[in-house]
Design an enzyme around this catalytic site. Structure first.
Site, PDB file in Angstrom:
ATOM      1  CG  HIS A 187       5.837  13.190 -18.781  1.00  0.00           C
ATOM      2  ND1 HIS A 187       6.811  13.886 -18.109  1.00  0.00           N
ATOM      3  CD2 HIS A 187       6.468  12.103 -19.304  1.00  0.00           C
ATOM      4  CE1 HIS A 187       7.971  13.259 -18.206  1.00  0.00           C
ATOM      5  NE2 HIS A 187       7.775  12.165 -18.925  1.00  0.00           N
ATOM      6  NE  ARG A 195      12.997  12.888 -18.454  1.00  0.00           N
ATOM      7  CZ  ARG A 195      12.421  11.707 -18.679  1.00  0.00           C
ATOM      8  NH1 ARG A 195      11.540  11.567 -19.654  1.00  0.00           N
ATOM      9  NH2 ARG A 195      12.733  10.657 -17.925  1.00  0.00           N
ATOM     10  CD  GLU A 233       6.282  17.208 -17.693  1.00  0.00           C
ATOM     11  OE1 GLU A 233       6.148  16.367 -16.770  1.00  0.00           O
ATOM     12  OE2 GLU A 233       6.696  16.916 -18.821  1.00  0.00           O
TER      13      GLU A 233
END
Length: 380
Positions: free
Chosen positions: A254, A208, A237
């Site tokens: 991602h 993460r 993000e």
């Protein structure tokens, strides 16, 4: 019944339609009005499932087709009679493949030998355990750090994080995002830990974004404080810091867990969870069939294995199945395309979908590829 689902979840269209009204919406644009009369919400990481979205609704279950569930306020859901389910381990094979490709790429780029490297794996759950197995198959030494597991199982096999940082050549992160509490992972790699890294070390984060302080990492990279870094996940993000991107060896949007196999697993687990909660008997054992084919051939040959080192053989097999630099180049070429690159991600299949024919391979070569997950046919 009514089900609201993220319109980017693959393989799900048509599954629930015989049993419910299904509404497909962009995850980040799902509103309280959309879910007020819904019985279930099926989501990914872009939908914040908390009181702001769910209060006053008749939702019985929130299912996320992802390993992580930090986008779900689990305490609020539990206190308000809403079940929630994630998909633990669904894309662990995909992240293993991503890390293996990154390791191969880094070693080629920096002239590193698998046999001389120690990989530090931080977080040894479903994903981390597979990364450990892959690294050992490649001939690397491995150090493990996982405080919750160490507490449950005893310290045998695990080392403290500071010791791992001191001894590892490459560090790869596979922890959940825990905000607060004993196992807080927000900025687990903060200024102190990032500053303690050596110029020869490499850091990989596919867990993460907030696990690593991106601003500090940028400064460390700019000053030559570490050899290289790989990021698949980011703070802020889907708008990664352009300066940080320019300093990374590998940068991706991602997608580490975005194999077709992993997506199918996540969707399957979500469908089954909702089917159980809403008592849709016909879907309780549902699974995805006929996964799509990638651009790469699922069958390939290495006819000259004998003169190859184990590292050379692994490189050829891994990069045939998945070359992470293609995803890195795509993001680097257009940072504004972060979400589009995720939404339009090409078909990627995991190692177990590939069959490699080897001629003249040693037993150790065959064993290594099989441990990585490849199907191996030996030709004499």
């Amino acid at each position: 019944m009514k089900i609201v689902t993220d319109d980017r979840i693959p393989f799900i269209r048509g599954v629930f339609e015989p049993y419910a009204d299904v509404v497909y919406l962009p995850g980040a644009k799902t509103t309280p009005d959309d879910v007020r009369d819904a019985d279930a919400v099926i989501t990914r990481t872009r939908t914040k499932c908390d009181a702001g979205l769910l209060a006053g609704s008749k939702v019985k279950i929130v299912a996320t087709a992802t390993i992580g569930f930090d986008h779900i306020d689990t305490v609020w859901c539990e206190n308000n009679g809403i079940a929630w389910k994630s998909a633990p381990g669904c894309n662990s094979g995909s992240v293993k493949q991503y890390v293996a490709s990154a390791l191969v790429t880094l070693c080629r780029r920096h002239g590193l030998d698998f046999r001389n490297l120690t990989l530090g794996v931080v977080g040894v759950g479903n994903v981390g355990a597979k990364v450990v197995s892959a690294a050992r198959a490649m001939g690397m030494k491995v150090l493990l750090n996982d405080p919750p597991r160490a507490r449950r199982e005893g310290n045998g096999g695990f080392v403290p994080l500071e010791e791992l940082i001191e001894r590892a050549d490459i560090i790869t992160l596979h922890v959940p995002l825990n905000r607060g509490g004993e196992y807080d992972t927000v900025h687990l790699f903060d200024a102190a830990r990032l500053s303690s890294l050596r110029p020869g070390q490499i850091l990989i984060n596919s867990s993460r974004g907030p696990v690593v302080d991106n601003e500090v990492l940028k400064k460390i990279l700019a000053s030559g404080g570490i050899r290289a870094a790989v990021l698949d996940v980011w703070e802020n993000e889907p708008e990664p810091d352009p300066e940080l991107v320019s300093l990374l060896d590998i940068c991706t949007p991602h997608i580490a867990g975005y194999s077709a196999d992993g997506k199918a697993n996540g969707t399957m687990m979500s469908v089954r969870a909702v089917a159980e909660a809403l008592d849709i008997e016909e879907l309780k054992g549902w699974k995805v069939t006929d996964l799509p084919l990638p651009a790469r051939s699922l069958g390939f040959s290495i006819d000259d294995a004998a003169p190859l080192s184990l590292q050379q053989l692994v490189e050829r097999a891994v990069l045939h199945a998945y070359d992470v630099t293609e995803d890195s180049d795509a993001l680097r070429g257009d940072l504004a395309a972060f979400e589009r690159l995720r939404g339009e991600y090409p078909v990627r299949r995991e190692f177990q979908a590939f069959t490699v024919r080897l001629r003249g391979a040693s037993a150790s070569q065959v064993s290594a590829l099989r441990q990585l997950g490849f199907n191996v046919i030996e030709n004499q």
